[in-house]
Design a protein around this motif. Structure first.
Motif, PDB file in Angstrom:
ATOM      1  N   GLU A   1       0.829  -1.206   0.000  1.00  0.00           N
ATOM      2  CA  GLU A   1       0.000   0.000   0.000  1.00  0.00           C
ATOM      3  C   GLU A   1       0.862   1.255   0.000  1.00  0.00           C
ATOM      4  O   GLU A   1       0.589   2.222  -0.718  1.00  0.00           O
ATOM      5  CB  GLU A   1      -0.935  -0.015   1.213  1.00  0.00           C
TER       6      GLU A   1
ATOM      7  N   ALA B   1      -5.179   3.535   2.817  1.00  0.00           N
ATOM      8  CA  ALA B   1      -4.672   2.157   2.722  1.00  0.00           C
ATOM      9  C   ALA B   1      -3.245   2.050   3.243  1.00  0.00           C
ATOM     10  O   ALA B   1      -2.880   1.064   3.896  1.00  0.00           O
ATOM     11  CB  ALA B   1      -4.738   1.699   1.267  1.00  0.00           C
ATOM     12  N   ALA B   2      -2.463   3.079   2.960  1.00  0.00           N
ATOM     13  CA  ALA B   2      -1.053   3.029   3.367  1.00  0.00           C
ATOM     14  C   ALA B   2      -0.877   3.253   4.866  1.00  0.00           C
ATOM     15  O   ALA B   2       0.009   2.668   5.493  1.00  0.00           O
ATOM     16  CB  ALA B   2      -0.260   4.068   2.572  1.00  0.00           C
TER      17      ALA B   2
END
Lengths: 401, 384
Positions: free
Chosen positions: B57, B172-173
């Protein structure tokens, strides 16, 4: 005369005498009779192929190599040339000086230079020897191409002793009847040890040597330990020996710090079946444990290796003709651990999965003249995973001078 | 007699019956990773910073940021402006040009396998993580590269937040962070992407993996020359990444070498141009004058011009330069014979090489080109 009553003085005198001598004496038993004897030997062999190399180097898969374990090369090569002199005084002082060239080497070197003294200790004969010499824990260690039946050095000696343990040291031998107990201590200039701090090696052995009727035998057990610090495979270093084109090879730079323990056993039988015919058997086994650290400029890994190796040799001699067979095998078990274990295993070529390096050799040897023999050899070489058949024709000249 | 024959039999059993050779390796699980490194067998994994572990991600977010001109003070320049994928993430220029047009004194370096660099940039021994290094292109004032400063940093962040694609990427990261758009995360993500730029699929690699036909005969001859003591190339450009400034998970003793190759010798004093003096700029040690990190030679075919200042245009000229043992600048402000530079590396001694050998050597260098690396969609511009 007073000088001769002092052990050290005897050593010095003999050493001085030997320094002005100009030839050598052969391997094998030292003559117990007073006097001076000289011997020379040359072994020359033509081979249709050299051994298989890995990146230009001779590397037995799974073994940390070193010393003077050089590959045999295609074409004609001088396996060994030596000349030496042996002297024994009436006072049981002896000395030996040998100049030789080995393994295709282009330069002669002082291979043996030692002095010794025999004296009685109760019912035993004691012998003390000091100088540069081959270790005596197994007779095979002291033999070269001119002494052996086959021209090529036994695989186990190349793998575990860098061809020959020849070092500067001291030997004490106690003998009684057929039994012989030996203790040796070495500086560590010979593989698998290193000299200086953290280095050095020593060994002990017990041999029995006798004859019963037509059977002569020589058997023994031995143990060796060697310490190494900053040990490199010096075979291909530019500042080391210059054997053939080997110095042109770029060797990987890695070092070993650690300990090698070796145990060995051997039996040699010589059965004089008839006046013309004799049978010979030579069986040798070496078990080697190597424990220490492998490292290069940036990485390190712990190594614990348990290796086995040896050979079986049988021959029949009839008159001046001899036929022989030698089978050799190594089994290596290496365990490397640490973050760089895999990388170091690859770099040092210690990776060996399932291949037992082995070689089978057959020979016909014809003693043309008391001093000259011709030998025809064929080798099935599976030292590398790739198989190779090799043929050789050679001549051995060996004479007392 | 019975004893002796028994001994022979026992020794035979010992020799024959010892089982099968084996080598076992326990690397302490250093190859464990949750990231899909594109690295072939035999190559150790790079280090992952404890504070910034690799995730897919973050890699994908970093890829977007790397190629995004929003990530500059004036919105005109991205990381990719000086690091083009088709040029193995260099720019083909003599020296880099910043977002305001200012010339950088140095040539843009390849990002090929930058994760393995023991130090980052050309000559800074203190820069050992990508996260630390990235402060320079983003925020440096001299020379200005991406030109982010106090006056525009909020605007830069706002531009990024305004791009709809980023919300999901940041979430997401950095799923545990509520408001994830900040420079710490931008650096962490971009660093993750750059760290993931690995290249081990050249003809040379295929040859190493057992494809004997992967290298031409000329390249094989060149390989022999490259690794010879006559040319000495491998001393500074050795190892799997073709540089001696290398670190990975297997390395216990990290070396961070720098080399003076005899490119200059102004006035015969060993001096280099004032804005480009290498390691000396960091240490002030006169013997460090003109010392630079040996870059990887992987993809070197694509990274012209060469040297830290881009002053050599072609590989042929680079070979000529090393064959001469340095460069003699015969006129101008930099006049001086670099071959005689007192701080020159001992491996740069010069050598004889004929045209065929030179062609072979260059053929080998070209075999280090990884075409997949420079065309892979995974490393490409996601905005196109």
């Amino acid at each position: 005369m007073q000088l001769f009553t002092c052990g050290i003085g005897r050593f010095v005198l003999v050493a001085v005498c030997l320094c002005v001598a100009s030839s050598t004496y052969g391997h094998g038993d030292l003559n117990p009779e007073p006097g001076t004897k000289a011997e020379a030997a040359v072994s020359v062999t033509w081979r249709d192929q050299g051994v298989l190399l890995s990146n230009g180097r001779w590397q037995i898969p799974g073994v940390l190599m070193g010393g003077e374990a050089y590959p045999v090369e295609e074409g004609i090569s001088v396996d060994e040339a030596r000349v030496g002199v042996y002297h024994r005084s009436v006072h049981d002082v002896f000395g030996y000086l040998q100049v030789s060239s080995h393994a295709g080497g282009q330069e002669a070197e002082l291979h043996h230079a030692f002095a010794g003294l025999d004296f009685d200790v109760g019912p035993m004969l004691a012998t003390i020897v000091a100088g540069r010499m081959a270790a005596a824990m197994t007779p095979a260690n002291g033999e070269h191409a001119s002494d052996r039946l086959f021209s090529e050095t036994p695989l186990a000696l190349d793998a575990f002793l860098g061809r020959q343990l020849n070092d500067e040291g001291v030997r004490l031998v106690l003998s009684r009847g057929p039994l012989q107990l030996g203790l040796e201590s070495w500086r560590g200039t010979a593989f698998p040890a290193t000299p200086g701090e953290g280095g050095g090696s020593s060994d002990a052995y017990i041999h029995v040597r006798d004859r019963h009727g037509a059977l002569r035998y020589h058997a023994g057990l031995w143990w060796l330990q060697a310490d190494a610090m900053n040990r490199q495979d010096s075979r291909y270093s530019a500042d080391g020996h210059q054997h053939g084109g080997a110095a042109l090879v770029v060797a990987p730079e890695y070092w070993f710090d650690g300990n090698t323990e070796m145990a060995g056993a051997f039996v040699r039988l010589d059965w004089q079946w008839t006046v013309q015919t004799a049978l010979n058997v030579d069986a040798q086994w070496l078990q080697v444990n190597t424990a220490g650290v492998l490292r290069d400029a940036t990485r390190r890994a712990d190594l614990d290796a348990d290796d086995n190796g040896g050979w079986l040799q049988a021959s029949v001699r009839h008159g001046n003709h001899q036929w022989g067979l030698r089978w050799e095998q190594l089994v290596v078990e290496n365990e490397l651990s640490g973050a760089a274990a895999e990388a170091m295993a690859i770099e040092t070529q210690l990776y060996n999965q399932g291949h037992n390096p082995n070689r089978t050799s057959v020979i016909y040897r014809w003693q043309l003249h008391p001093d000259v023999a011709v030998r025809l050899e064929a080798m099935d070489d599976q030292i590398q995973s790739e198989q190779q058949q090799r043929f050789a024709v050679g001549m051995v000249w060996k004479a007392a001078l | 007699m019975k004893f002796l024959s028994s001994a022979v039999v026992m020794l035979s059993i010992c020799i024959y019956g010892c089982g099968s050779s084996s080598t076992t390796v326990d690397d302490g699980n250093i190859s464990d990773t949750e990231f899909a490194w594109a690295i072939r067998d035999g190559i150790p994994l790079p280090l992952e910073p404890i504070g910034n572990p690799m995730t897919e991600e973050k890699f994908q977010l970093g890829r977007h940021l790397f190629y995004d001109v929003r990530l500059s003070g004036n919105g005109t320049q991205s990381c990719a402006s000086c690091h083009h994928q088709d040029k193995a993430f260099t720019d083909g220029l003599t020296v880099a040009i910043g977002s305001t047009g200012e010339m950088h004194p140095r040539n843009s370096q390849t990002l090929t396998n930058v994760a393995y660099n023991a130090t980052l940039t050309w000559a800074n021994p203190a820069l050992i993580t990508l996260e630390a290094q990235m402060q320079t292109p983003l925020f440096s004032e001299h020379p200005i590269e991406q030109g982010i400063d106090e006056s525009n940093q909020n605007a830069v962040l706002q531009r990024i937040m305004d791009e709809p694609r980023y919300a999901a990427l940041f979430d997401a990261a950095f799923p545990e962070q509520g408001s994830a758009v900040n420079f710490a995360n931008i650096i962490a993500a971009t660093g993750t992407f750059v760290r993931g730029l690995t290249s081990f699929n050249s003809a040379f690699d295929r040859f190493q993996m057992g494809d004997a036909q992967a290298l031409s005969d000329s390249a094989k001859r060149g390989q022999t020359l490259f690794f010879s003591e006559d040319l000495e190339c491998f001393h500074c450009h050795g190892g799997y990444n073709f540089t001696d400034s290398n670190v990975d998970r297997t390395i216990a003793f990290v070396e961070r070498p720098f080399h003076n190759t005899g490119l200059y010798n102004i006035g015969g004093t060993g001096d280099f141009p004032a804005d480009n003096q290498g390691l000396f700029e960091a240490t002030s040690d006169p013997s460090d004058m003109g010392k630079f990190r040996a870059p990887t030679l992987r993809n070197v075919e694509l990274t012209a011009p060469y040297m830290h200042d881009g002053s050599i245009a072609t590989l042929e000229q680079v070979v000529d330069f090393y064959a001469a043992g340095g460069r003699n600048v015969e006129s101008g402000p930099y006049m001086g014979d670099g071959r005689l530079n007192p701080f020159k590396d001992s491996f740069v001694n010069g050598f004889s090489i004929n045209n065929q050998q030179k062609a072979d050597l260059i053929e080998f260098l070209k075999s280090l080109t990884d075409n997949e690396f420079v065309t892979s969609a995974r490393f490409s511009d996601p905005w196109n």
